[in-house]
Write a protein that holds these residues in place. Structure first.
Motif, PDB file in Angstrom:
ATOM      1  N   LEU A  63       0.832  -1.205   0.000  1.00  0.00           N
ATOM      2  CA  LEU A  63       0.000   0.000   0.000  1.00  0.00           C
ATOM      3  C   LEU A  63       0.869   1.259   0.000  1.00  0.00           C
ATOM      4  O   LEU A  63       0.602   2.210  -0.724  1.00  0.00           O
ATOM      5  N   PHE A  64       1.893   1.254   0.842  1.00  0.00           N
ATOM      6  CA  PHE A  64       2.812   2.391   0.888  1.00  0.00           C
ATOM      7  C   PHE A  64       3.429   2.629  -0.484  1.00  0.00           C
ATOM      8  O   PHE A  64       3.474   3.754  -0.971  1.00  0.00           O
ATOM      9  N   SER A  65       3.868   1.555  -1.110  1.00  0.00           N
ATOM     10  CA  SER A  65       4.509   1.666  -2.413  1.00  0.00           C
ATOM     11  C   SER A  65       3.553   2.264  -3.451  1.00  0.00           C
ATOM     12  O   SER A  65       3.920   3.171  -4.204  1.00  0.00           O
ATOM     13  N   ARG A  66       2.321   1.780  -3.462  1.00  0.00           N
ATOM     14  CA  ARG A  66       1.363   2.253  -4.464  1.00  0.00           C
ATOM     15  C   ARG A  66       0.787   3.622  -4.134  1.00  0.00           C
ATOM     16  O   ARG A  66       0.693   4.486  -4.997  1.00  0.00           O
ATOM     17  N   GLY A  70       3.902   5.580  -5.681  1.00  0.00           N
ATOM     18  CA  GLY A  70       3.312   5.543  -7.010  1.00  0.00           C
ATOM     19  C   GLY A  70       4.362   5.336  -8.087  1.00  0.00           C
ATOM     20  O   GLY A  70       5.364   4.662  -7.895  1.00  0.00           O
ATOM     21  N   GLN A  71       4.158   5.970  -9.219  1.00  0.00           N
ATOM     22  CA  GLN A  71       5.072   5.841 -10.359  1.00  0.00           C
ATOM     23  C   GLN A  71       6.118   6.953 -10.402  1.00  0.00           C
ATOM     24  O   GLN A  71       6.955   6.992 -11.275  1.00  0.00           O
ATOM     25  N   ARG A  72       6.058   7.879  -9.459  1.00  0.00           N
ATOM     26  CA  ARG A  72       6.960   9.035  -9.505  1.00  0.00           C
ATOM     27  C   ARG A  72       8.322   8.729  -8.897  1.00  0.00           C
ATOM     28  O   ARG A  72       8.469   7.808  -8.113  1.00  0.00           O
ATOM     29  N   ARG A  73       9.278   9.528  -9.270  1.00  0.00           N
ATOM     30  CA  ARG A  73      10.625   9.439  -8.692  1.00  0.00           C
ATOM     31  C   ARG A  73      10.748  10.554  -7.662  1.00  0.00           C
ATOM     32  O   ARG A  73      10.469  11.703  -7.959  1.00  0.00           O
ATOM     33  N   ILE A  74      11.175  10.205  -6.475  1.00  0.00           N
ATOM     34  CA  ILE A  74      11.342  11.194  -5.419  1.00  0.00           C
ATOM     35  C   ILE A  74      12.816  11.584  -5.420  1.00  0.00           C
ATOM     36  O   ILE A  74      13.690  10.726  -5.290  1.00  0.00           O
ATOM     37  N   PRO A  75      13.104  12.888  -5.577  1.00  0.00           N
ATOM     38  CA  PRO A  75      14.471  13.326  -5.871  1.00  0.00           C
ATOM     39  C   PRO A  75      15.487  13.209  -4.737  1.00  0.00           C
ATOM     40  O   PRO A  75      16.676  13.141  -5.004  1.00  0.00           O
ATOM     41  N   SER A  76      15.025  13.178  -3.486  1.00  0.00           N
ATOM     42  CA  SER A  76      16.004  13.160  -2.399  1.00  0.00           C
ATOM     43  C   SER A  76      15.482  12.340  -1.221  1.00  0.00           C
ATOM     44  O   SER A  76      14.283  12.123  -1.081  1.00  0.00           O
ATOM     45  N   LEU A  77      16.399  11.915  -0.379  1.00  0.00           N
ATOM     46  CA  LEU A  77      16.033  11.174   0.819  1.00  0.00           C
ATOM     47  C   LEU A  77      15.189  12.037   1.753  1.00  0.00           C
ATOM     48  O   LEU A  77      14.238  11.556   2.373  1.00  0.00           O
ATOM     49  N   THR A  78      15.486  13.317   1.826  1.00  0.00           N
ATOM     50  CA  THR A  78      14.702  14.245   2.652  1.00  0.00           C
ATOM     51  C   THR A  78      13.255  14.289   2.172  1.00  0.00           C
ATOM     52  O   THR A  78      12.320  14.222   2.975  1.00  0.00           O
ATOM     53  N   ASP A  79      13.075  14.395   0.860  1.00  0.00           N
ATOM     54  CA  ASP A  79      11.717  14.408   0.291  1.00  0.00           C
ATOM     55  C   ASP A  79      11.009  13.079   0.546  1.00  0.00           C
ATOM     56  O   ASP A  79       9.811  13.058   0.856  1.00  0.00           O
ATOM     57  N   LEU A  80      11.731  11.987   0.411  1.00  0.00           N
ATOM     58  CA  LEU A  80      11.145  10.669   0.650  1.00  0.00           C
ATOM     59  C   LEU A  80      10.671  10.550   2.099  1.00  0.00           C
ATOM     60  O   LEU A  80       9.562  10.083   2.362  1.00  0.00           O
ATOM     61  N   ARG A  81      11.507  10.980   3.032  1.00  0.00           N
ATOM     62  CA  ARG A  81      11.117  10.923   4.448  1.00  0.00           C
ATOM     63  C   ARG A  81       9.881  11.777   4.707  1.00  0.00           C
ATOM     64  O   ARG A  81       8.983  11.370   5.436  1.00  0.00           O
ATOM     65  N   ARG A  82       9.844  12.968   4.134  1.00  0.00           N
ATOM     66  CA  ARG A  82       8.693  13.854   4.318  1.00  0.00           C
ATOM     67  C   ARG A  82       7.420  13.214   3.761  1.00  0.00           C
ATOM     68  O   ARG A  82       6.376  13.202   4.414  1.00  0.00           O
ATOM     69  N   GLU A  83       7.519  12.642   2.572  1.00  0.00           N
ATOM     70  CA  GLU A  83       6.357  11.994   1.949  1.00  0.00           C
ATOM     71  C   GLU A  83       5.896  10.781   2.769  1.00  0.00           C
ATOM     72  O   GLU A  83       4.710  10.566   2.971  1.00  0.00           O
TER      73      GLU A  83
END
Length: 123
Positions: A63-66, A70-83
């Motif tokens: 579920l987290f993955s989808r 989703g299909q987008r690329r998250i540009p940084s680890l900081t952005d990934l953590r925030r999302e």
């Protein structure tokens, strides 16, 4: 795994109860000295034999993955953590749970398994 984490004093493994997931399997493969040393690096957490909690964890990851990635690329680890934190807060706020309804009877129906149609050689 041990080679991937050379600095770790102990490596926690979550494994099912498969017969090859034990000290003996490592000793058989690598010998008593090396196999024993490898096994000592692990702290093993076996899943329950009927491990529906592991299935639930796999569902949550899916579920987290989808839903979050989703299909987008998250540009940084900081952005990934925030999302990830935002998604997790939303799931907790909405009290999202898994409605676990898959029974043995439903599994037999889903996979076309009918006990009455099994021959003696298959049992």
């Amino acid at each position: 795994i041990v080679a991937s984490y050379p600095e770790a004093e102990t490596i926690h493994l979550v494994m099912d109860n498969l017969s090859s997931h034990n000290r003996k399997a490592l000793v058989d493969r690598f010998g008593e000295t090396i196999g024993g040393l490898l096994w000592e690096r692990f702290t093993v957490h076996y899943t329950p034999k009927h491990g529906s909690w592991l299935n639930q964890a796999e569902i949550e990851i899916s579920l987290f993955s989808r839903q979050c990635l989703g299909q987008r690329r998250i540009p940084s680890l900081t952005d990934l953590r925030r999302e990830a934190k935002a998604w997790n807060r939303k799931m907790n706020r909405n009290q999202v749970t898994i409605n676990w309804q898959f029974t043995r009877k439903k599994a037999r129906q889903k996979f076309g398994y009918d006990r009455n149609n099994i021959t003696r050689s298959e049992t």
